[in-house]
Write a protein that holds these residues in place. Structure first.
Motif, short mmCIF file in Angstrom:
data_model
loop_
_atom_site.label_atom_id
_atom_site.label_comp_id
_atom_site.label_asym_id
_atom_site.label_seq_id
_atom_site.Cartn_x
_atom_site.Cartn_y
_atom_site.Cartn_z
N THR A 90 20.40 -12.94 11.56
CA THR A 90 19.00 -13.32 11.45
C THR A 90 18.12 -12.09 11.64
O THR A 90 18.23 -11.39 12.65
CB THR A 90 18.62 -14.40 12.48
OG1 THR A 90 19.41 -15.57 12.22
CG2 THR A 90 17.15 -14.76 12.39
N GLU A 91 17.26 -11.83 10.68
CA GLU A 91 16.42 -10.63 10.73
C GLU A 91 15.32 -10.79 11.77
O GLU A 91 14.66 -11.81 11.85
CB GLU A 91 15.80 -10.38 9.36
CG GLU A 91 15.00 -9.09 9.28
CD GLU A 91 14.51 -8.82 7.88
OE1 GLU A 91 15.14 -8.00 7.19
OE2 GLU A 91 13.51 -9.43 7.47
N GLY A 94 13.65 -5.96 10.82
CA GLY A 94 13.50 -5.63 9.40
C GLY A 94 13.90 -4.19 9.11
O GLY A 94 13.94 -3.33 9.99
N LYS A 118 16.23 -15.34 7.38
CA LYS A 118 14.89 -15.07 7.87
C LYS A 118 14.27 -16.36 8.39
O LYS A 118 14.55 -17.44 7.90
CB LYS A 118 14.02 -14.48 6.76
CG LYS A 118 14.51 -13.12 6.26
CD LYS A 118 13.57 -12.53 5.24
CE LYS A 118 14.06 -11.18 4.76
NZ LYS A 118 13.14 -10.54 3.79
#
Length: 353
Positions: A90-91, A94, A118
């Motif tokens: 899961t970002e 970034g 995301k």
């Protein structure tokens, strides 16, 4: 850990109620992607079944996971450190392929980078997680709601955040050991923790000036956002021997951090302050325009550590994982030492890399 402008917005989003999708069938897989070598597999298999408690009860993992999805924002590092590659991450920060920072990139080896999920403002991307056919979902460093936990549990066993800590408040040591147990590698996880704790002990021994000195981490987000004792960044300071401001948690309350009023600018008057900022030059100048802050001894004596939040170093300061910490300590410790060496002429310089 979510107190940066990027992280704070995401923390709010992660507490939204998950839109429930239709019932899906949990699918395991015989796909060996993301597994460690045969010897590690044989050792791990003897550890199952294993049951882990968390905020929403307990979860039993019946056999060694092979398709792991990390919903917890830093959980991938513990998985990688234990020799496995998640199929989905899961970002949060970034900018990194597979949501894997430079401090962990070598652990990927020749494996394919994980699929990056995301948050869309409604919680984890449930359908995309289901499509990855996970046999384990990790949300240890996270803030799942009960509804989100129940929905994800339709696809695979879910290890949610521990109940002993605030959401996003689990210490990296506990996070690593919880994930180690989930992967059947409890002993290896403890070894990893011991190794990084030795790095902290070494830094503290080499810098006795840290012992008892006061320090705090903050960011100029919507005023001044200060991290409390249950935030992983603050624990970095205390693990090095620093003390947090006495009234810090009283002001912040039961949160990982909070914005403080102008009247409590005194909380920033520490022997050293670590500012996580967008621009180390511009934000320093902006802070100094505030007469209350500029009048503090920490500002007058230039005992501030400025960290650019979008740099690899800045990201490692916020990530606080078993893999990011050694990378961070190499850069942060010299800055803190310069800040508290007792010589006002000493400049706190930014790392060259």
């Amino acid at each position: 850990m979510l107190g940066s402008p990027r992280g704070t917005r995401l923390a709010a989003a992660l507490t939204s109620v998950l839109l429930l999708f239709g019932t899906a069938t949990a699918c395991g897989s015989d796909d060996d992607s993301g597994t460690a070598g045969p010897a590690a597999d044989a050792s791990a298999n003897s550890a199952f079944p294993v049951t882990l408690s968390h905020k929403y009860g307990s979860t039993t993992i019946k056999s060694e996971p092979k398709r792991i999805v990390t919903v917890g924002l830093t959980d991938q590092d513990a998985v990688l450190a234990l020799g496995k590659v998640p199929v989905g991450t899961t970002e949060w920060l970034g900018g990194y392929k597979g949501a894997i920072g430079p401090w962990a990139a070598d652990k990927l080896g020749s494996a394919a980078a994980p699929t990056v999920l995301k948050d869309t403002g409604t919680g984890p991307q449930t359908e995309k997680i289901a499509a990855l056919r996970p046999d384990l979902i990790l949300a240890v460093y996270g803030g799942l709601t009960k509804a989100q936990y129940d929905t994800l549990s339709k696809f695979a066993p879910v290890v949610a955040q521990p109940k002993e800590y605030n959401d996003y408040g689990v210490p990296w040591q506990n996070q690593t050991e919880i994930i180690g147990k989930a992967l059947g590698q409890e002993a290896k996880a403890k070894e990893l923790v011991t190794g990084v704790e030795a790095d902290f002990k070494k830094a503290a021994t080499e810098h006795p000036e840290f012992a008892g000195a006061t320090a705090v981490m903050a960011t100029p987000y919507e005023g001044t956002f200060v991290y409390g004792s249950q935030d992983s960044r603050s624990r970095v300071l205390t693990d090095l021997g620093f003390k947090l401001p006495t009234d810090l948690d009283k002001v912040i309350g039961d949160e990982f951090g909070a914005n403080i009023s102008k009247e409590r600018t005194d909380l920033l008057n520490t022997d050293a302050i670590v500012w996580i900022v967008s621009d180390t030059t511009k934000d320093k100048a902006t802070l100094r325009k505030d007469p209350l802050y500029a009048d503090l001894k920490v500002a007058k004596e230039d005992r501030e550590v400025f960290v650019k939040e979008s740099s690899d170093y800045g990201n490692s300061v916020s990530f606080v994982s078993v893999l990011s910490l050694p990378y961070m300590l190499e850069r942060l410790v010299p800055q803190l030492s310069a800040a508290v060496d007792g010589k006002t002429a000493t400049k706190v310089t930014e790392p060259t890399s």
